[in-house]
Design a protein around this motif. Structure first.
Motif, short mmCIF file in Angstrom:
data_model
loop_
_atom_site.label_atom_id
_atom_site.label_comp_id
_atom_site.label_asym_id
_atom_site.label_seq_id
_atom_site.Cartn_x
_atom_site.Cartn_y
_atom_site.Cartn_z
N ILE A 118 42.94 37.17 41.25
CA ILE A 118 44.35 37.38 40.91
C ILE A 118 45.22 37.35 42.17
O ILE A 118 46.31 36.75 42.18
CB ILE A 118 44.53 38.71 40.15
CG1 ILE A 118 43.89 38.60 38.76
CG2 ILE A 118 46.00 39.09 40.04
CD1 ILE A 118 43.85 39.91 38.01
N LEU A 119 44.75 37.99 43.24
CA LEU A 119 45.51 37.97 44.48
C LEU A 119 45.66 36.56 45.03
O LEU A 119 46.72 36.17 45.52
CB LEU A 119 44.84 38.86 45.53
CG LEU A 119 44.96 40.38 45.33
CD1 LEU A 119 44.35 41.11 46.51
CD2 LEU A 119 46.41 40.80 45.15
N LEU A 120 44.58 35.77 44.93
CA LEU A 120 44.65 34.39 45.40
C LEU A 120 45.65 33.60 44.56
O LEU A 120 46.44 32.81 45.09
CB LEU A 120 43.26 33.76 45.33
CG LEU A 120 43.15 32.32 45.83
CD1 LEU A 120 43.51 32.26 47.31
CD2 LEU A 120 41.74 31.77 45.61
N ALA A 121 45.61 33.82 43.23
CA ALA A 121 46.55 33.10 42.36
C ALA A 121 47.99 33.52 42.63
O ALA A 121 48.90 32.68 42.70
CB ALA A 121 46.18 33.36 40.89
N VAL A 137 52.45 42.50 47.03
CA VAL A 137 52.20 43.92 47.29
C VAL A 137 52.11 44.70 45.97
O VAL A 137 51.22 45.55 45.80
CB VAL A 137 53.31 44.49 48.18
CG1 VAL A 137 53.21 46.02 48.27
CG2 VAL A 137 53.24 43.89 49.58
N LEU A 138 52.99 44.37 45.02
CA LEU A 138 52.99 45.08 43.73
C LEU A 138 51.69 44.84 42.97
O LEU A 138 51.07 45.78 42.46
CB LEU A 138 54.18 44.62 42.90
CG LEU A 138 54.37 45.32 41.54
CD1 LEU A 138 54.59 46.81 41.74
CD2 LEU A 138 55.53 44.71 40.78
N VAL A 139 51.26 43.56 42.91
CA VAL A 139 50.01 43.25 42.21
C VAL A 139 48.83 43.89 42.93
O VAL A 139 47.90 44.42 42.30
CB VAL A 139 49.83 41.72 42.11
CG1 VAL A 139 48.44 41.38 41.59
CG2 VAL A 139 50.88 41.13 41.18
N SER A 140 48.86 43.86 44.26
CA SER A 140 47.76 44.47 45.03
C SER A 140 47.67 45.97 44.75
O SER A 140 46.58 46.51 44.52
CB SER A 140 47.97 44.23 46.53
OG SER A 140 47.97 42.85 46.81
N LEU A 141 48.82 46.63 44.78
CA LEU A 141 48.81 48.08 44.52
C LEU A 141 48.36 48.38 43.10
O LEU A 141 47.60 49.33 42.87
CB LEU A 141 50.21 48.64 44.76
CG LEU A 141 50.69 48.68 46.21
CD1 LEU A 141 52.13 49.17 46.29
CD2 LEU A 141 49.79 49.58 47.05
N ALA A 142 48.84 47.56 42.13
CA ALA A 142 48.44 47.80 40.74
C ALA A 142 46.94 47.59 40.56
O ALA A 142 46.26 48.42 39.94
CB ALA A 142 49.22 46.86 39.82
N ALA A 143 46.41 46.48 41.11
CA ALA A 143 44.98 46.20 40.96
C ALA A 143 44.14 47.24 41.69
O ALA A 143 43.11 47.70 41.18
CB ALA A 143 44.68 44.80 41.49
N LEU A 177 31.96 46.91 38.52
CA LEU A 177 32.89 46.99 39.64
C LEU A 177 32.94 45.69 40.42
O LEU A 177 33.99 45.27 40.90
CB LEU A 177 32.51 48.16 40.56
CG LEU A 177 32.68 49.57 39.96
CD1 LEU A 177 32.11 50.63 40.90
CD2 LEU A 177 34.16 49.85 39.69
N ALA A 178 31.78 45.04 40.55
CA ALA A 178 31.74 43.76 41.26
C ALA A 178 32.54 42.70 40.51
O ALA A 178 33.27 41.91 41.13
CB ALA A 178 30.29 43.31 41.44
N ARG A 179 32.41 42.70 39.17
CA ARG A 179 33.22 41.75 38.39
C ARG A 179 34.71 42.06 38.53
O ARG A 179 35.54 41.15 38.62
CB ARG A 179 32.80 41.79 36.91
CG ARG A 179 31.45 41.16 36.63
CD ARG A 179 31.26 40.90 35.14
NE ARG A 179 31.31 42.13 34.37
CZ ARG A 179 30.26 42.89 34.10
NH1 ARG A 179 29.04 42.53 34.57
NH2 ARG A 179 30.37 43.98 33.38
N PHE A 180 35.03 43.34 38.56
CA PHE A 180 36.44 43.72 38.72
C PHE A 180 36.97 43.26 40.07
O PHE A 180 38.09 42.75 40.16
CB PHE A 180 36.59 45.24 38.58
CG PHE A 180 38.02 45.70 38.52
CD1 PHE A 180 38.65 45.89 37.30
CD2 PHE A 180 38.74 45.94 39.68
CE1 PHE A 180 39.97 46.30 37.23
CE2 PHE A 180 40.06 46.35 39.63
CZ PHE A 180 40.68 46.53 38.39
N ARG A 181 36.16 43.45 41.12
CA ARG A 181 36.59 43.01 42.45
C ARG A 181 36.77 41.49 42.49
O ARG A 181 37.70 40.98 43.14
CB ARG A 181 35.58 43.45 43.51
CG ARG A 181 35.62 44.94 43.81
CD ARG A 181 34.83 45.27 45.07
NE ARG A 181 33.42 44.96 44.91
CZ ARG A 181 32.51 45.80 44.46
NH1 ARG A 181 32.86 47.02 44.07
NH2 ARG A 181 31.24 45.44 44.36
#
Length: 481
Positions: free
Chosen positions: A184-187, A31-37, A174-178
């Protein structure tokens, strides 16, 4: 044997503390990484849109200024509209200038091929100077805007400015960022559970050590202790509390063992005496007087045995949570005076001065008269037994706020300092040989403490060898339990 007939079901992994901590770590990290990203993504998106809008607003401002102040400078307008965009490698922009009839005056080259002008007019209708995202003729991403510009300082008429900027590079960014975001979320979804599990296992290892120590403890092995070296603060406190509990348990087991041995000895002695006397009496014919002697001796031993059993039953009663006291208002001063009169003759016979002392008038408290009388009775008889001829036993009472205090002082031999912590234990005797000779069982002070505890009070003893002993009872004046 079937599992339902005695085999416990295997523990479920997801019910373990390690699993729950691991899941909590993983979920919190995810959740923390998701919110930060997500926050970074929306900040980047907002920044790019704001930068584009500011660029379009700046170009519109330049064109308006030129049309208002230099309406005849066609070369400057042509350079601004037709030539500048070609010099940009990224983020091409396209501008079209329309007169008041809607006919194009100047147009950036290739604008008609890149931007759907019909869609442009439709999308910007009624929304002057507001940037709108659209798709170009070849699928590119654009942001478009329309604005009116006054021509000349007099302002006889106004032209329309249509502007579009290619934001395909921003979309790619933006596509590269996504892509990085989902990678990152998968990792993290794979790494965090593993890291969380190792952290949880490391964090719960002290608890496993505590459990292992607890499994090794039995009634024959109470010396095990938890080594809290290196434990976290919370578990170190738990281990310390557990060790103190084990100390109390070991002390209680040792006391019970001593109690069992003492009670067996004290019960065996009178029983053996009765049996021995009966066997001797039956060994041959006896005279009536000899049989009477045996019966009298057996009766004495029976009385002693009965008193011991009665004391033990009374002690058990004082420790029962179901015991009910007969509460009444008791004049403690009169109670002590009555006990003094009762023991006056035995005290004089032993050459001991027995007196009472009460300060400040009568002392009245809510007590169980019979039990409190028994407690003080035990203290007086004990003091007389251990005070030599010529000594003094004093009974005193006073009020200390909401507490009444009863003191029984003697000028006897006193008690050694190392024995004081144990004097309220059952069957404890400072001088076992002397206590046995006087008929003592070592239960008197234990009974006193039990009675005072029933009243919600406390008993304490102070003594100096060769100078005497003082037992102090403190009880609330309006005690109810």
């Amino acid at each position: 044997m079937t599992p339902s007939q005695g085999l416990a079901p295997p523990p479920r992994f997801w019910r373990s503390l390690a699993f729950r901590l691991s899941a909590g770590y993983a979920l919190a990290g995810f959740v923390l990484v998701s919110l930060a990203a997500a926050s970074l993504y929306f900040m980047l998106l907002s920044g790019l849109e704001r930068s584009t809008d500011e660029f379009l607003a700046d170009k519109l401002h330049v064109l308006r200024t030129m049309l208002r102040e230099r309406p005849d400078d066609l070369d400057g307008l042509r350079e601004e509209i037709e030539l500048e965009s070609a010099a940009r490698r990224y983020e091409h922009f396209y501008i079209r200038l329309l007169d008041e009839k809607g006919d194009p005056l100047l147009t950036t080259p290739d604008m008609a091929e890149e931007v759907d002008l019909t869609q442009f007019a439709r999308e910007t209708q009624g929304t002057p100077e507001r940037t709108i995202p659209v798709k170009g003729s070849h699928g590119q991403s654009f942001r478009i805007a329309k604005a009116q510009a006054q021509v000349g300082t007099v302002g006889s008429h106004s032209d329309t400015i249509q502007i579009a900027i290619d934001v395909s590079q921003q979309e790619k960014l933006l596509a590269r960022f996504r892509l990085w975001f989902w990678s990152i979320l998968l990792a993290t979804s794979a790494v965090f559970p593993v890291v969380g599990y190792f952290l949880a296992r490391h964090g719960t290892r002290p608890m496993e050590e505590i459990a292992a120590t607890a499994r090794r403890i039995s009634s024959t092995n109470l010396k095990e202790r938890i080594d809290a070296e290196g434990f976290p603060l919370e578990l170190s406190s738990l281990a310390g509390t557990f060790n103190k509990m084990l100390d109390r348990l070991q002390e209680s087991f040792e006391r019970i063992s001593r109690f069992s041995a003492d009670i067996a000895h004290d019960l065996r002695t009178p029983v053996n005496n009765i049996r021995g006397e009966a066997e001797v009496a039956l060994a041959r014919a006896r005279t009536v007087d000899e049989y009477r002697e045996v019966l009298e001796s057996s009766l004495e031993e029976s009385v002693r045995l009965s008193d011991l059993i009665g004391n033990l039953l009374f002690l058990a009663r004082t420790e029962s949570p179901l015991v009910h006291l007969r509460w009444e208002q008791v004049n403690v001063t009169e109670l002590l005076e009555g006990l003094r009169e009762y023991y006056e003759a035995p005290a004089l016979e032993a050459g001991i001065s027995l007196r009472t002392r009460a300060g400040g008038g009568p002392v009245v408290a809510r007590l169980d008269r019979i039990l409190m009388q028994r407690a003080v009775d035990n203290l007086i008889s004990n003091a007389i037994v251990h005070t030599p001829p010529g000594g003094t036993v004093e009974l005193a009472t006073c009020i200390e706020g909401a507490i009444i205090r009863i003191d029984v002082r003697d000028t006897g031999a006193g008690i050694p300092a190392e024995a004081l912590p144990k004097v309220f234990d059952r069957f404890f005797r400072v001088d076992p040989s002397r206590s046995q000779a006087s008929g003592g069982t070592g239960l008197g002070l234990a009974i006193v403490q039990g009675i005072v505890s029933l009243h919600g009070g406390s008993a304490e003893i102070t003594s100096q060898p060769g100078l005497g002993t003082t037992v102090t009872l403190r009880i609330h004046r309006n005690a109810t339990s």
